[in-house]
Design a protein around this motif. Sequence first.
Motif, PDB file in Angstrom:
ATOM      1  N   TYR A   1       1.192  -1.066   0.179  1.00  0.00           N
ATOM      2  CA  TYR A   1       0.391  -0.265  -0.025  1.00  0.00           C
ATOM      3  C   TYR A   1       0.880   1.233  -0.404  1.00  0.00           C
ATOM      4  O   TYR A   1       2.204   1.778   0.745  1.00  0.00           O
ATOM      5  N   VAL A   2       0.911   2.330  -0.737  1.00  0.00           N
ATOM      6  CA  VAL A   2       1.103   3.344  -1.074  1.00  0.00           C
ATOM      7  C   VAL A   2       0.340   4.562  -0.334  1.00  0.00           C
ATOM      8  O   VAL A   2      -0.366   4.648  -1.064  1.00  0.00           O
ATOM      9  N   PHE A   3       0.392   5.569  -0.094  1.00  0.00           N
ATOM     10  CA  PHE A   3      -0.317   6.527   0.397  1.00  0.00           C
ATOM     11  C   PHE A   3       0.809   8.028   0.529  1.00  0.00           C
ATOM     12  O   PHE A   3       1.615   8.471   0.596  1.00  0.00           O
ATOM     13  N   TYR A   4       0.235   8.389  -0.234  1.00  0.00           N
ATOM     14  CA  TYR A   4       0.453  10.357  -0.207  1.00  0.00           C
ATOM     15  C   TYR A   4      -0.947  11.193  -0.297  1.00  0.00           C
ATOM     16  O   TYR A   4      -1.769  11.628  -0.235  1.00  0.00           O
ATOM     17  N   ASN A   5      -0.156  11.699   1.031  1.00  0.00           N
ATOM     18  CA  ASN A   5      -0.794  13.164   1.878  1.00  0.00           C
ATOM     19  C   ASN A   5       0.188  14.512   1.489  1.00  0.00           C
ATOM     20  O   ASN A   5       0.676  14.611   2.375  1.00  0.00           O
ATOM     21  N   PHE A   6      -0.711  15.195   0.775  1.00  0.00           N
ATOM     22  CA  PHE A   6      -0.608  16.453   0.702  1.00  0.00           C
ATOM     23  C   PHE A   6      -0.970  17.651   1.307  1.00  0.00           C
ATOM     24  O   PHE A   6      -0.588  18.294   1.056  1.00  0.00           O
ATOM     25  N   GLN A   7      -2.142  17.469   2.373  1.00  0.00           N
ATOM     26  CA  GLN A   7      -2.162  18.181   2.933  1.00  0.00           C
ATOM     27  C   GLN A   7      -1.542  18.457   3.932  1.00  0.00           C
ATOM     28  O   GLN A   7      -1.112  17.562   4.802  1.00  0.00           O
ATOM     29  N   ASP A   8      -1.910  19.465   4.987  1.00  0.00           N
ATOM     30  CA  ASP A   8      -1.539  19.852   6.622  1.00  0.00           C
ATOM     31  C   ASP A   8      -2.150  19.060   7.229  1.00  0.00           C
ATOM     32  O   ASP A   8      -1.941  19.737   8.664  1.00  0.00           O
ATOM     33  N   ASN A   9      -2.807  18.322   7.324  1.00  0.00           N
ATOM     34  CA  ASN A   9      -3.288  17.584   8.401  1.00  0.00           C
ATOM     35  C   ASN A   9      -2.722  16.274   8.242  1.00  0.00           C
ATOM     36  O   ASN A   9      -2.953  15.563   6.846  1.00  0.00           O
ATOM     37  N   TRP A  10      -3.401  15.369   8.826  1.00  0.00           N
ATOM     38  CA  TRP A  10      -3.186  13.878   9.446  1.00  0.00           C
ATOM     39  C   TRP A  10      -4.832  13.166   8.708  1.00  0.00           C
ATOM     40  O   TRP A  10      -6.028  13.829   8.548  1.00  0.00           O
ATOM     41  N   ILE A  11      -4.461  11.882   7.795  1.00  0.00           N
ATOM     42  CA  ILE A  11      -5.845  11.693   7.581  1.00  0.00           C
ATOM     43  C   ILE A  11      -5.613  10.546   7.439  1.00  0.00           C
ATOM     44  O   ILE A  11      -4.491  10.181   8.289  1.00  0.00           O
ATOM     45  N   LYS A  12      -6.794   9.851   7.430  1.00  0.00           N
ATOM     46  CA  LYS A  12      -6.962   8.180   8.148  1.00  0.00           C
ATOM     47  C   LYS A  12      -7.869   7.039   6.623  1.00  0.00           C
ATOM     48  O   LYS A  12      -8.552   7.831   5.918  1.00  0.00           O
ATOM     49  N   HIS A  13      -7.383   6.065   6.144  1.00  0.00           N
ATOM     50  CA  HIS A  13      -7.743   5.269   5.594  1.00  0.00           C
ATOM     51  C   HIS A  13      -8.249   4.260   5.565  1.00  0.00           C
ATOM     52  O   HIS A  13      -8.011   3.266   6.822  1.00  0.00           O
ATOM     53  N   GLN A  14      -9.255   3.608   5.739  1.00  0.00           N
ATOM     54  CA  GLN A  14     -10.487   2.869   6.126  1.00  0.00           C
ATOM     55  C   GLN A  14     -10.577   1.552   4.947  1.00  0.00           C
ATOM     56  O   GLN A  14     -10.775   1.382   4.146  1.00  0.00           O
ATOM     57  N   PHE A  15      -9.822   0.796   5.646  1.00  0.00           N
ATOM     58  CA  PHE A  15      -9.689  -0.580   4.988  1.00  0.00           C
ATOM     59  C   PHE A  15     -11.260  -1.824   5.260  1.00  0.00           C
ATOM     60  O   PHE A  15     -11.567  -1.204   6.577  1.00  0.00           O
ATOM     61  N   ALA A  16     -11.059  -2.604   3.891  1.00  0.00           N
ATOM     62  CA  ALA A  16     -12.742  -3.032   4.253  1.00  0.00           C
ATOM     63  C   ALA A  16     -12.549  -3.843   5.281  1.00  0.00           C
ATOM     64  O   ALA A  16     -13.750  -4.209   5.973  1.00  0.00           O
ATOM     65  N   ASP A  17     -11.585  -4.331   6.096  1.00  0.00           N
ATOM     66  CA  ASP A  17     -11.140  -5.788   7.161  1.00  0.00           C
ATOM     67  C   ASP A  17     -10.554  -5.498   7.424  1.00  0.00           C
ATOM     68  O   ASP A  17      -9.342  -4.191   7.336  1.00  0.00           O
ATOM     69  N   GLU A  18      -9.655  -5.910   8.575  1.00  0.00           N
ATOM     70  CA  GLU A  18      -7.936  -6.132   9.506  1.00  0.00           C
ATOM     71  C   GLU A  18      -7.733  -6.276   8.869  1.00  0.00           C
ATOM     72  O   GLU A  18      -7.201  -7.715   8.486  1.00  0.00           O
ATOM     73  N   LYS A  19      -6.333  -5.779   8.853  1.00  0.00           N
ATOM     74  CA  LYS A  19      -4.949  -6.147   8.308  1.00  0.00           C
ATOM     75  C   LYS A  19      -4.098  -5.977   9.461  1.00  0.00           C
ATOM     76  O   LYS A  19      -4.208  -5.467  10.257  1.00  0.00           O
TER      77      LYS A  19
END
Length: 176
Positions: free
Chosen positions: A121-139
């Motif tokens: 999984y690769v995430f890029y957060n360009f915001q000045d705030n934390w972001i959260k990604h919700q998965f469909a199930d536990e990983k």
Amino acid sequence: SQLSEGKRIKMHRLAIATVLTSQGIPFIQGGSEFLRTKYFNTNSYNAGDYYNQLKWNRKSKYRKTFDYYKGLIELRKNHPAFTMAAPSQIRKNLEFLETPYRSVAFRLKSNANGDSWKTIYVFYNFQDNWIKHQFADEKSLEIVVDDKRAGVKPFNSFTADNVKIPPVSAMVLKEK
């Protein structure tokens, strides 16, 4: 308003993480790994050495960013999922995830391009705030890249149905 040095370093690391975890052939300008500066000269073609020379003393001053580059290059070299060549292969193995505004995320799946990691999984957060990604199930996930460290060895692991990505940063996780 002028950005702090810390904010500029975070932006720089996010930019290079984006380049080195994207498909295609990356291009890195000489000196980027130690935060080369041309003192805001936007066209230094005839500006002379003061603007154009590589100032090697910056390598020790910005050693943490140099090591971040090194870790991203190691990740890319050791994981062929980041270097798929055929568009059909990319379409088959890269899946974009839904994300908040000013962020991008994707999953590289099925041991893409013969990679030893089944899912990345690769995430890029360009915001000045934390972001959260919700998965469909536990990983069960392991972090190999965040805003401070990069490489191939996991430095944190957790089991959850979500992940939080720091402001102005990239994060790469592998599924256990």
